[in-house]
Design an enzyme around this catalytic site. Structure first.
Site, PDB file in Angstrom:
ATOM      1  N   GLY A 123      89.729  63.735  99.210  1.00 18.87           N
ATOM      2  CA  GLY A 123      89.087  62.215  99.520  1.00 18.87           C
ATOM      3  C   GLY A 123      87.722  62.400  99.910  1.00 18.87           C
ATOM      4  O   GLY A 123      87.094  61.294 100.442  1.00 18.87           O
ATOM      5  N   SER A 128      87.484  66.176  93.831  1.00 14.92           N
ATOM      6  CA  SER A 128      88.655  66.795  93.775  1.00 14.92           C
ATOM      7  C   SER A 128      89.363  66.323  92.567  1.00 14.92           C
ATOM      8  O   SER A 128      89.966  67.174  91.733  1.00 14.92           O
ATOM      9  CB  SER A 128      89.384  66.693  94.994  1.00 14.92           C
ATOM     10  OG  SER A 128      89.570  65.491  95.442  1.00 14.92           O
ATOM     11  N   SER A 129      89.186  65.054  92.316  1.00 20.60           N
ATOM     12  CA  SER A 129      90.326  64.501  91.321  1.00 20.60           C
ATOM     13  C   SER A 129      89.813  64.952  89.612  1.00 20.60           C
ATOM     14  O   SER A 129      90.443  65.315  88.981  1.00 20.60           O
ATOM     15  CB  SER A 129      90.447  62.873  91.141  1.00 20.60           C
ATOM     16  OG  SER A 129      89.091  62.397  91.801  1.00 20.60           O
ATOM     17  N   ASP A 173      81.146  63.425  86.903  1.00 19.34           N
ATOM     18  CA  ASP A 173      82.087  64.272  87.755  1.00 19.34           C
ATOM     19  C   ASP A 173      82.484  65.384  86.842  1.00 19.34           C
ATOM     20  O   ASP A 173      82.536  66.597  87.131  1.00 19.34           O
ATOM     21  CB  ASP A 173      83.143  63.538  88.543  1.00 19.34           C
ATOM     22  CG  ASP A 173      82.469  62.709  89.552  1.00 19.34           C
ATOM     23  OD1 ASP A 173      81.218  62.672  89.687  1.00 19.34           O
ATOM     24  OD2 ASP A 173      83.252  61.694  90.087  1.00 19.34           O
TER      25      ASP A 173
HETATM   26  C1  GLA Z   1      82.155  58.431  91.092  1.00 19.50           C
HETATM   27  C2  GLA Z   1      82.314  58.401  89.755  1.00 19.50           C
HETATM   28  C3  GLA Z   1      81.044  58.897  88.849  1.00 19.50           C
HETATM   29  C4  GLA Z   1      79.958  58.027  89.396  1.00 19.50           C
HETATM   30  C5  GLA Z   1      79.718  58.166  90.905  1.00 19.50           C
HETATM   31  C6  GLA Z   1      78.425  57.359  91.314  1.00 19.50           C
HETATM   32  O1  GLA Z   1      81.982  59.834  91.654  1.00 19.50           O
HETATM   33  O2  GLA Z   1      83.257  59.077  89.374  1.00 19.50           O
HETATM   34  O3  GLA Z   1      81.260  58.568  87.726  1.00 19.50           O
HETATM   35  O4  GLA Z   1      79.634  56.944  88.867  1.00 19.50           O
HETATM   36  O5  GLA Z   1      80.891  57.893  91.640  1.00 19.50           O
HETATM   37  O6  GLA Z   1      77.247  57.907  90.991  1.00 19.50           O
END
Ligand code: GLA
Length: 387
Positions: A123, A128-129, A173
């Site tokens: 979190g 992590s997800s 991510d």
């Molecule tokens: C989270 C989302 C990403 C991106 C960021 C903000 O990490 O998973 O796709 O939008 O927020 O930049």
């Protein structure tokens, strides 16, 4: 992470059968600049961390998939002959969402026993997800020989999060988790998906991550709300100019069109996205030219825009950043990831890192009553099998 110990835990959980246990890893990420631009067709500049999620997998000759983790007690199971249901807010939704996407593309897996183990602070906004999704996608693809390339696995994992988990995240991510390379950041155009691996030439500097340790309550719904506000701004601008994403505009073009957005809050959201996109391009140029001081200033501007225009920081992140900027050897400091709590990322001169951790930790504690955690980031590789 001690892989032998993990294998022992696996065997005590699922018993010894003599079949091979395969081990995979996908990292978390830290984003250096380019925040809330990915779902607006813009640029991002993340890197993969050396910590992430490990996954141990063994085929079990059944129609069942078993899930367990060393991080929580909660375990789960799905039957491959039945439809997959979302289970509240459980961590199991991430891997099940991935299995669901494989199934939709008619890639049929067989029964497997799975044991996850993560060393990313949970979190904390360090993905992590995404690392759980990516390690699942990468492992199933290898184990069952589906032959998908990394970018296909990235898209599949993002879809799992959008459609099964219900968070409308962009691609950054999952991309960073799959594509990272040690000591490099990833310069990604989220519209075309063209990317470049940029060497992180930070001689005498360190990337320091600071965790607010503030629970990110309601973060998912606020995230989805920001995304909807951006889409609504695009609709409004389309009355005069045919754009696909906010990132199709530079700041001058936006200023000439912003009167079309009736809602003042939405206008600020759009301004952040467009200014951030420009900053990201300037930051990469600065890094390539060795102008690290300027890179740091752009990080500072990024945070200020996320605080004032996008309003995703909050007092804990702002306090960490304010305290960081008081330290002599800090070149730049900003929140990283979605915001609403989570972590900051700072570029700090190596000989000031100790002071930084002590003083920022002290100032943060005095002002918020919370204890921050600090990690000197090591930039690692993307998804891989560990032999
Ligand atoms: C989270 C989302 C990403 C991106 C960021 C903000 O990490 O998973 O796709 O939008 O927020 O930049």
């Amino acid at each position: 992470m001690n892989i032998n110990e993990l294998k022992e835990s696996f065997i005590s959980l699922y018993e010894e059968t003599g079949d091979d246990i395969h081990v995979y890893f996908s990292p978390g990420r830290v984003n250096l600049i380019g925040e809330h631009t990915d779902y607006n067709g813009g640029y991002v500049f993340p890197c993969a961390l050396s910590f992430g999620t490990y996954l141990l997998v063994r085929k079990n000759q059944s129609r069942l998939v078993h899930f367990a983790t060393t991080n929580f007690d909660h375990r789960g199971e799905v039957n491959l002959d039945e439809s997959f249901e979302k289970e509240g807010k459980s961590w199991i939704n991430y891997p099940v969402g991935v299995l669901n996407e494989f199934r939709k593309s008619t890639k049929e897996i067989e029964g497997v026993d799975l044991l996850y183990s993560g060393d990313i602070p949970n979190g904390a906004g360090l993905s992590s997800s995404a690392s759980i999704e990516m390690v699942t996608a990468f492992a199933m693809n290898q184990l069952f020989g589906f032959g998908l390339d990394r970018m296909e696995l990235v898209k599949l994992s993002q879809k799992a999060e959008n459609l099964f988990v219900g968070v409308n995240c962009g691609i950054m991510d999952q991309f960073a988790s799959a594509m990272g390379v040690a000591d490099h950041a990833l310069f990604l155009n989220c519209d075309t998906l063209d990317f470049e691996r940029v060497p992180l030439k930070l001689d005498g500097m360190k990337i320091v991550i600071a965790n607010t340790n503030k629970r990110r309550g309601l973060a998912d719904s606020k995230y989805n709300e920001r995304r909807a506000q951006c889409e609504s701004s695009v609709e409004a601008i389309r009355k005069e100019k045919n754009i696909r994403h906010l990132s199709d505009l530079n700041l001058d073009e936006f200023n000439a069109l912003s009167h079309l957005i009736p809602d003042e809050v939405e206008k600020k959201r759009a301004k952040h996205v467009i200014s951030e996109n420009g900053r990201t391009l300037s930051a990469i140029d600065a890094l390539n030219k060795g102008k690290i001081e300027f890179f740091g200033q752009l990080m500072n501007q990024s945070h200020d825009s996320l605080r004032d225009d996008y309003e995703v920081t909050g007092s804990e992140l702002d306090t960490l950043v304010d305290e960081a900027r008081k330290i002599d050897g800090t070149l730049g400091s900003r929140m990283t990831g979605a915001g609403f709590g989570g972590c900051t990322v700072s570029i700090v001169k190596e000989d000031a890192v100790e002071d930084f951790i002590r003083e920022v930790g002290k100032g943060y504690n005095e002002k918020t009553g919370l204890i921050a955690d600090f990690y000197v980031a090591e930039i690692g590789d993307g998804s891989k099998e560990i032999l």
